[in-house]
Design a protein around this motif. Sequence first.
Motif, PDB file in Angstrom:
ATOM      1  N   ASN A 229      69.266  11.306 -39.280  1.00 45.78           N
ATOM      2  CA  ASN A 229      70.706  11.045 -39.282  1.00 45.78           C
ATOM      3  C   ASN A 229      71.148  10.057 -40.369  1.00 45.78           C
ATOM      4  OD1 ASN A 229      71.601  12.776 -37.176  1.00 45.78           O
ATOM      5  ND2 ASN A 229      70.555  11.423 -35.738  1.00 45.78           N
ATOM      6  N   GLU A 230      70.213   9.589 -41.172  1.00 42.00           N
ATOM      7  CA  GLU A 230      70.560   8.702 -42.298  1.00 42.00           C
ATOM      8  C   GLU A 230      71.117   9.528 -43.452  1.00 42.00           C
ATOM      9  OE1 GLU A 230      67.033   6.678 -43.566  1.00 42.00           O
ATOM     10  OE2 GLU A 230      66.795   5.616 -41.672  1.00 42.00           O
ATOM     11  N   ILE A 231      71.855   8.841 -44.331  1.00 40.74           N
ATOM     12  CA  ILE A 231      72.284   9.481 -45.569  1.00 40.74           C
ATOM     13  C   ILE A 231      71.015   9.850 -46.338  1.00 40.74           C
ATOM     14  CG2 ILE A 231      73.497   9.155 -47.760  1.00 40.74           C
ATOM     15  CD1 ILE A 231      75.357   9.387 -45.340  1.00 40.74           C
ATOM     16  N   CYS A 232      70.994  11.058 -46.880  1.00 38.20           N
ATOM     17  CA  CYS A 232      69.801  11.538 -47.573  1.00 38.20           C
ATOM     18  C   CYS A 232      69.456  10.624 -48.754  1.00 38.20           C
ATOM     19  CB  CYS A 232      70.021  12.965 -48.073  1.00 38.20           C
ATOM     20  SG  CYS A 232      68.517  13.705 -48.722  1.00 38.20           S
ATOM     21  N   PRO A 233      68.178  10.283 -48.910  1.00 39.94           N
ATOM     22  CA  PRO A 233      67.786   9.390 -50.002  1.00 39.94           C
ATOM     23  C   PRO A 233      68.024   9.978 -51.395  1.00 39.94           C
ATOM     24  CG  PRO A 233      65.843  10.199 -48.851  1.00 39.94           C
ATOM     25  CD  PRO A 233      67.037  10.644 -48.067  1.00 39.94           C
ATOM     26  N   CYS A 234      68.176  11.294 -51.508  1.00 35.34           N
ATOM     27  CA  CYS A 234      68.432  11.867 -52.834  1.00 35.34           C
ATOM     28  C   CYS A 234      69.733  11.320 -53.428  1.00 35.34           C
ATOM     29  CB  CYS A 234      68.430  13.388 -52.803  1.00 35.34           C
ATOM     30  SG  CYS A 234      69.849  14.143 -51.996  1.00 35.34           S
TER      31      CYS A 234
ATOM     32  N   PRO B  23      70.397   8.902 -59.440  1.00 28.07           N
ATOM     33  CA  PRO B  23      71.371   9.610 -60.267  1.00 28.07           C
ATOM     34  C   PRO B  23      70.817  10.904 -60.871  1.00 28.07           C
ATOM     35  CG  PRO B  23      70.841   7.453 -61.215  1.00 28.07           C
ATOM     36  CD  PRO B  23      70.123   7.564 -59.914  1.00 28.07           C
ATOM     37  N   THR B  24      69.482  11.006 -60.998  1.00 22.85           N
ATOM     38  CA  THR B  24      68.906  12.217 -61.579  1.00 22.85           C
ATOM     39  C   THR B  24      68.536  13.257 -60.528  1.00 22.85           C
ATOM     40  OG1 THR B  24      66.672  11.275 -61.543  1.00 22.85           O
ATOM     41  CG2 THR B  24      67.965  10.958 -63.560  1.00 22.85           C
ATOM     42  N   ALA B  25      68.831  12.971 -59.255  1.00 20.97           N
ATOM     43  CA  ALA B  25      68.475  13.922 -58.193  1.00 20.97           C
ATOM     44  C   ALA B  25      69.236  15.223 -58.392  1.00 20.97           C
ATOM     45  CB  ALA B  25      68.775  13.336 -56.822  1.00 20.97           C
ATOM     46  N   TRP B  26      68.534  16.302 -58.326  1.00 20.22           N
ATOM     47  CA  TRP B  26      69.142  17.611 -58.545  1.00 20.22           C
ATOM     48  C   TRP B  26      69.655  18.223 -57.263  1.00 20.22           C
ATOM     49  CZ3 TRP B  26      66.752  22.294 -56.840  1.00 20.22           C
ATOM     50  CH2 TRP B  26      65.546  22.103 -56.148  1.00 20.22           C
ATOM     51  N   SER B  27      69.202  17.728 -56.117  1.00 21.73           N
ATOM     52  CA  SER B  27      69.557  18.338 -54.842  1.00 21.73           C
ATOM     53  C   SER B  27      70.626  17.562 -54.085  1.00 21.73           C
ATOM     54  CB  SER B  27      68.303  18.453 -53.970  1.00 21.73           C
ATOM     55  OG  SER B  27      67.751  17.169 -53.758  1.00 21.73           O
ATOM     56  N   ALA B  28      71.127  16.482 -54.666  1.00 25.67           N
ATOM     57  CA  ALA B  28      72.033  15.592 -53.941  1.00 25.67           C
ATOM     58  C   ALA B  28      73.289  16.323 -53.460  1.00 25.67           C
ATOM     59  CB  ALA B  28      72.427  14.409 -54.812  1.00 25.67           C
ATOM     60  N   LYS B  29      73.561  16.156 -52.203  1.00 31.43           N
ATOM     61  CA  LYS B  29      74.805  16.624 -51.605  1.00 31.43           C
ATOM     62  C   LYS B  29      75.499  15.353 -51.146  1.00 31.43           C
ATOM     63  CE  LYS B  29      72.630  20.906 -50.176  1.00 31.43           C
ATOM     64  NZ  LYS B  29      71.224  20.603 -50.472  1.00 31.43           N
ATOM     65  N   LYS B  30      76.262  14.770 -51.995  1.00 31.11           N
ATOM     66  CA  LYS B  30      76.796  13.425 -51.806  1.00 31.11           C
ATOM     67  C   LYS B  30      77.324  13.184 -50.402  1.00 31.11           C
ATOM     68  CE  LYS B  30      75.757  12.078 -55.828  1.00 31.11           C
ATOM     69  NZ  LYS B  30      74.539  11.382 -55.955  1.00 31.11           N
ATOM     70  N   GLY B  31      76.753  12.152 -49.799  1.00 33.11           N
ATOM     71  CA  GLY B  31      77.187  11.710 -48.490  1.00 33.11           C
ATOM     72  C   GLY B  31      76.611  12.490 -47.312  1.00 33.11           C
ATOM     73  N   LYS B  32      75.804  13.504 -47.572  1.00 33.78           N
ATOM     74  CA  LYS B  32      75.230  14.297 -46.480  1.00 33.78           C
ATOM     75  C   LYS B  32      74.080  13.552 -45.800  1.00 33.78           C
ATOM     76  CE  LYS B  32      77.336  18.330 -47.120  1.00 33.78           C
ATOM     77  NZ  LYS B  32      78.043  19.103 -46.130  1.00 33.78           N
ATOM     78  N   LYS B  33      73.967  13.777 -44.522  1.00 37.84           N
ATOM     79  CA  LYS B  33      72.840  13.231 -43.789  1.00 37.84           C
ATOM     80  C   LYS B  33      71.574  13.979 -44.198  1.00 37.84           C
ATOM     81  CE  LYS B  33      75.421  11.727 -39.759  1.00 37.84           C
ATOM     82  NZ  LYS B  33      75.589  11.847 -38.304  1.00 37.84           N
ATOM     83  N   PHE B  34      70.445  13.310 -44.058  1.00 37.22           N
ATOM     84  CA  PHE B  34      69.161  13.896 -44.434  1.00 37.22           C
ATOM     85  C   PHE B  34      68.957  15.264 -43.776  1.00 37.22           C
ATOM     86  CE2 PHE B  34      64.455  14.085 -43.582  1.00 37.22           C
ATOM     87  CZ  PHE B  34      64.070  14.365 -44.888  1.00 37.22           C
ATOM     88  N   LYS B  35      69.319  15.378 -42.504  1.00 39.02           N
ATOM     89  CA  LYS B  35      69.101  16.644 -41.789  1.00 39.02           C
ATOM     90  C   LYS B  35      69.935  17.794 -42.348  1.00 39.02           C
ATOM     91  CE  LYS B  35      72.437  15.651 -38.093  1.00 39.02           C
ATOM     92  NZ  LYS B  35      72.561  15.326 -36.667  1.00 39.02           N
ATOM     93  N   HIS B  36      71.010  17.488 -43.075  1.00 36.63           N
ATOM     94  CA  HIS B  36      71.854  18.521 -43.676  1.00 36.63           C
ATOM     95  C   HIS B  36      71.604  18.673 -45.177  1.00 36.63           C
ATOM     96  CE1 HIS B  36      74.068  19.109 -40.013  1.00 36.63           C
ATOM     97  NE2 HIS B  36      74.391  17.840 -39.957  1.00 36.63           N
TER      98      HIS B  36
END
Length: 166
Positions: A140-145, A149-162
Amino acid sequence: MLCPCGSSALFTNCCQPFICKNPPAKQVTTAEQLMRSRFSAYAVKNGQYIYDTYAAAQQVNNSLTDIQSWAEECIWIALVIHNVVNDITENTVEFTAYYIVDNTLCELREKSNFAREQGQWRYIDGKIKLHNELSTINRNEICPCNDYPTAWSAKKGKKFKHCCGK
């Protein structure tokens, strides 16, 4: 999709042509480009490319099955290039790769050695400078990606599970 290597280019215009050998004549032209494409191959889980880009002497020490398993076990989220040396005596790339395995965020810092072999860049070996588990990730934490800044999979503000934890 952005390229996993952190270049800010689209995957289709950056590392994918090397990994998929499309067009067949497309080859990496620098050690850094090979390092980036190898990271991208881990991220998209293409163990064959990783195996193929080892120097011939190293291929005997690495099985395609082991490489593929490692790629699939991990979620490769970001690559940071720290230093590149390309000269007559040395071809190295120092980088940090961030990945998630078993809900644990890890960092791997390595100085990798490259050489040209039969006209193509190949990975020889690397010296691991740092390999740490940074944190355990709660679903339930914000995803570490989002922290890279170079993360390619970042879904800004999404929880890790999403995001990366799917």
